[in-house]
Design a protein around this motif. Structure first.
Motif, PDB file in Angstrom:
ATOM      1  N   MET A   1       0.823  -1.205   0.000  1.00  0.00           N
ATOM      2  CA  MET A   1       0.000   0.000   0.000  1.00  0.00           C
ATOM      3  C   MET A   1       0.864   1.265   0.000  1.00  0.00           C
ATOM      4  N   ARG A   2       2.015   1.185   0.690  1.00  0.00           N
ATOM      5  CA  ARG A   2       2.928   2.339   0.681  1.00  0.00           C
ATOM      6  C   ARG A   2       3.346   2.671  -0.744  1.00  0.00           C
ATOM      7  N   VAL A   3       3.642   1.628  -1.499  1.00  0.00           N
ATOM      8  CA  VAL A   3       4.100   1.821  -2.876  1.00  0.00           C
ATOM      9  C   VAL A   3       2.990   2.446  -3.711  1.00  0.00           C
ATOM     10  N   LYS A   4       1.755   1.988  -3.531  1.00  0.00           N
ATOM     11  CA  LYS A   4       0.622   2.542  -4.271  1.00  0.00           C
ATOM     12  C   LYS A   4       0.428   4.017  -3.942  1.00  0.00           C
ATOM     13  N   VAL A   5       0.551   4.361  -2.653  1.00  0.00           N
ATOM     14  CA  VAL A   5       0.397   5.764  -2.245  1.00  0.00           C
ATOM     15  C   VAL A   5       1.490   6.621  -2.882  1.00  0.00           C
ATOM     16  N   ALA A   6       2.733   6.135  -2.833  1.00  0.00           N
ATOM     17  CA  ALA A   6       3.859   6.897  -3.387  1.00  0.00           C
ATOM     18  C   ALA A   6       3.698   7.093  -4.896  1.00  0.00           C
ATOM     19  N   LEU A   7       3.301   6.037  -5.600  1.00  0.00           N
ATOM     20  CA  LEU A   7       3.104   6.150  -7.051  1.00  0.00           C
ATOM     21  C   LEU A   7       1.966   7.109  -7.378  1.00  0.00           C
ATOM     22  N   ALA A   8       0.883   7.033  -6.594  1.00  0.00           N
ATOM     23  CA  ALA A   8      -0.244   7.943  -6.813  1.00  0.00           C
ATOM     24  C   ALA A   8       0.143   9.382  -6.517  1.00  0.00           C
ATOM     25  N   VAL A  61      13.856   8.443  -8.394  1.00  0.00           N
ATOM     26  CA  VAL A  61      13.719   8.348  -9.859  1.00  0.00           C
ATOM     27  C   VAL A  61      12.795   9.443 -10.394  1.00  0.00           C
ATOM     28  N   TRP A  62      11.672   9.651  -9.695  1.00  0.00           N
ATOM     29  CA  TRP A  62      10.714  10.680 -10.117  1.00  0.00           C
ATOM     30  C   TRP A  62      10.779  11.850  -9.133  1.00  0.00           C
ATOM     31  N   LYS A  63      11.941  12.475  -9.075  1.00  0.00           N
ATOM     32  CA  LYS A  63      12.214  13.473  -8.036  1.00  0.00           C
ATOM     33  C   LYS A  63      11.640  14.852  -8.323  1.00  0.00           C
ATOM     34  N   ASP A  64      11.194  15.080  -9.554  1.00  0.00           N
ATOM     35  CA  ASP A  64      10.740  16.422  -9.921  1.00  0.00           C
ATOM     36  C   ASP A  64       9.308  16.721  -9.491  1.00  0.00           C
ATOM     37  N   LYS A  65       8.554  15.688  -9.106  1.00  0.00           N
ATOM     38  CA  LYS A  65       7.157  15.916  -8.728  1.00  0.00           C
ATOM     39  C   LYS A  65       6.889  15.387  -7.316  1.00  0.00           C
ATOM     40  N   SER A  66       6.279  16.228  -6.489  1.00  0.00           N
ATOM     41  CA  SER A  66       5.867  15.845  -5.121  1.00  0.00           C
ATOM     42  C   SER A  66       6.978  15.114  -4.376  1.00  0.00           C
ATOM     43  N   PRO A  67       8.114  15.789  -4.109  1.00  0.00           N
ATOM     44  CA  PRO A  67       9.200  15.122  -3.378  1.00  0.00           C
ATOM     45  C   PRO A  67       8.718  14.627  -2.017  1.00  0.00           C
ATOM     46  N   LEU A  68       9.115  13.406  -1.682  1.00  0.00           N
ATOM     47  CA  LEU A  68       8.692  12.799  -0.418  1.00  0.00           C
ATOM     48  C   LEU A  68       9.731  12.984   0.680  1.00  0.00           C
ATOM     49  N   LEU A  69      10.985  12.788   0.344  1.00  0.00           N
ATOM     50  CA  LEU A  69      12.071  12.987   1.310  1.00  0.00           C
ATOM     51  C   LEU A  69      12.606  14.410   1.220  1.00  0.00           C
ATOM     52  N   PRO A  70      12.966  15.015   2.361  1.00  0.00           N
ATOM     53  CA  PRO A  70      13.525  16.378   2.339  1.00  0.00           C
ATOM     54  C   PRO A  70      14.854  16.410   1.591  1.00  0.00           C
ATOM     55  N   SER A  71      15.208  17.566   1.079  1.00  0.00           N
ATOM     56  CA  SER A  71      16.496  17.720   0.386  1.00  0.00           C
ATOM     57  C   SER A  71      17.649  17.858   1.379  1.00  0.00           C
ATOM     58  N   ASP A  72      17.367  18.393   2.576  1.00  0.00           N
ATOM     59  CA  ASP A  72      18.392  18.566   3.601  1.00  0.00           C
ATOM     60  C   ASP A  72      18.813  17.203   4.158  1.00  0.00           C
ATOM     61  N   PRO A  73      20.115  16.890   4.176  1.00  0.00           N
ATOM     62  CA  PRO A  73      20.575  15.571   4.631  1.00  0.00           C
ATOM     63  C   PRO A  73      20.147  15.218   6.053  1.00  0.00           C
ATOM     64  N   TYR A  74      20.186  16.206   6.970  1.00  0.00           N
ATOM     65  CA  TYR A  74      19.795  15.903   8.347  1.00  0.00           C
ATOM     66  C   TYR A  74      18.306  15.560   8.432  1.00  0.00           C
ATOM     67  N   SER A 178      -4.473  10.609  -3.458  1.00  0.00           N
ATOM     68  CA  SER A 178      -3.414   9.593  -3.528  1.00  0.00           C
ATOM     69  C   SER A 178      -3.514   8.588  -2.383  1.00  0.00           C
ATOM     70  N   VAL A 179      -4.079   9.026  -1.263  1.00  0.00           N
ATOM     71  CA  VAL A 179      -4.229   8.151  -0.096  1.00  0.00           C
ATOM     72  C   VAL A 179      -5.557   7.403  -0.152  1.00  0.00           C
ATOM     73  N   SER A 180      -6.652   8.144  -0.282  1.00  0.00           N
ATOM     74  CA  SER A 180      -7.981   7.532  -0.220  1.00  0.00           C
ATOM     75  C   SER A 180      -8.197   6.499  -1.333  1.00  0.00           C
ATOM     76  N   SER A 181      -7.578   6.722  -2.496  1.00  0.00           N
ATOM     77  CA  SER A 181      -7.750   5.782  -3.612  1.00  0.00           C
ATOM     78  C   SER A 181      -6.820   4.570  -3.509  1.00  0.00           C
ATOM     79  N   SER A 182      -5.850   4.620  -2.615  1.00  0.00           N
ATOM     80  CA  SER A 182      -4.849   3.556  -2.523  1.00  0.00           C
ATOM     81  C   SER A 182      -5.055   2.609  -1.349  1.00  0.00           C
ATOM     82  N   LEU A 183      -5.827   3.051  -0.340  1.00  0.00           N
ATOM     83  CA  LEU A 183      -5.979   2.241   0.864  1.00  0.00           C
ATOM     84  C   LEU A 183      -7.253   1.409   0.822  1.00  0.00           C
ATOM     85  N   PRO A 184      -7.220   0.209   1.398  1.00  0.00           N
ATOM     86  CA  PRO A 184      -8.412  -0.638   1.437  1.00  0.00           C
ATOM     87  C   PRO A 184      -9.423  -0.149   2.467  1.00  0.00           C
TER      88      PRO A 184
END
Length: 203
Positions: A1-8, A61-74, A178-184
């Motif tokens: 489900m995490r993967v589905k949310v991330a892809l959505a 891989v798809w870093k240009d849209k809706s980044p999930l992880l922060p850019s700051d290393p810390y 992206s969440v509501s459509s991906s979760l059971p």
């Protein structure tokens, strides 16, 4: 489900294949010969395994849209820390909670609630764990919340009463397509839990 949310969240189209985990398909065994488990993302003919690893791969891989992880290393390291905490503390406790009974269940329930309260402390007054925008830690935690209805019934407690900030955060997340459509449906999860309990001789 995490993967589905991330892809959505990234707006990526994909083909999803359901797997019978008792009679595993040749494709699954070929793509994940080590753990022989789902999820597996096949991209450009190459397999990426384990949900946390896959979500990070998708973000890179798809870093240009809706980044999930922060850019700051810390901040990125902190997001990975909390994702690991969710897997080890929340996910593992949730798996145990519906299976246990009596004092053992009470012990696991205390651990589970304690874990959620710790996450509430990290969430604070932010909209999402990463701040103003939905991010990596949110993607990691939100699928687990599909099991909350089942856990509340099996454990006879209220997550909303114990952890109101987490409950409010869930409602914000569920407003995202992206969440509501991906979760059971949580009620279908509960039906599945009842079926598992019957098969395990617990009911």
């Amino acid at each position: 489900m995490r993967v589905k949310v991330a892809l959505a969240e990234k707006g990526i189209e994909y083909e999803s294949r359901e797997q019978n985990l008792i009679d595993k398909s040749p494709l699954l065994l070929e793509m994940n010969p080590v753990h022989k488990m789902i999820p597996v993302l096949i991209h450009n003919g190459k397999p990426i395994c384990e949900s946390l690893n896959i979500v990070q791969y998708i973000d890179e891989v798809w870093k240009d849209k809706s980044p999930l992880l922060p850019s700051d290393p810390y901040r990125r390291s902190q997001a990975r820390f909390w994702a690991d905490y969710i897997d080890k503390k929340i996910y593992n406790s949730a798996k145990k909670l519906w299976k246990e009974k009596g004092e053992k269940q009470e012990e696991v329930k205390r651990e589970f609630i304690e874990g959620l309260k710790t996450l509430e402390g990290e969430l604070g007054d932010k909209l999402y764990f990463g701040g103003e925008s939905f991010g990596f830690v949110d993607v990691v935690l939100v699928p687990v919340t599909s099991w909350f209805y089942s856990l509340e019934i099996c454990g006879k407690f209220s997550i909303e009463a114990e952890c109101p900030k987490i409950t409010a955060w869930i409602k914000r997340c569920m407003e995202k397509e992206s969440v509501s459509s991906s979760l059971p449906d949580p009620h279908k999860i509960y039906d599945f839990v009842l079926l598992l309990k019957q098969k395990m001789g617990m009911e």
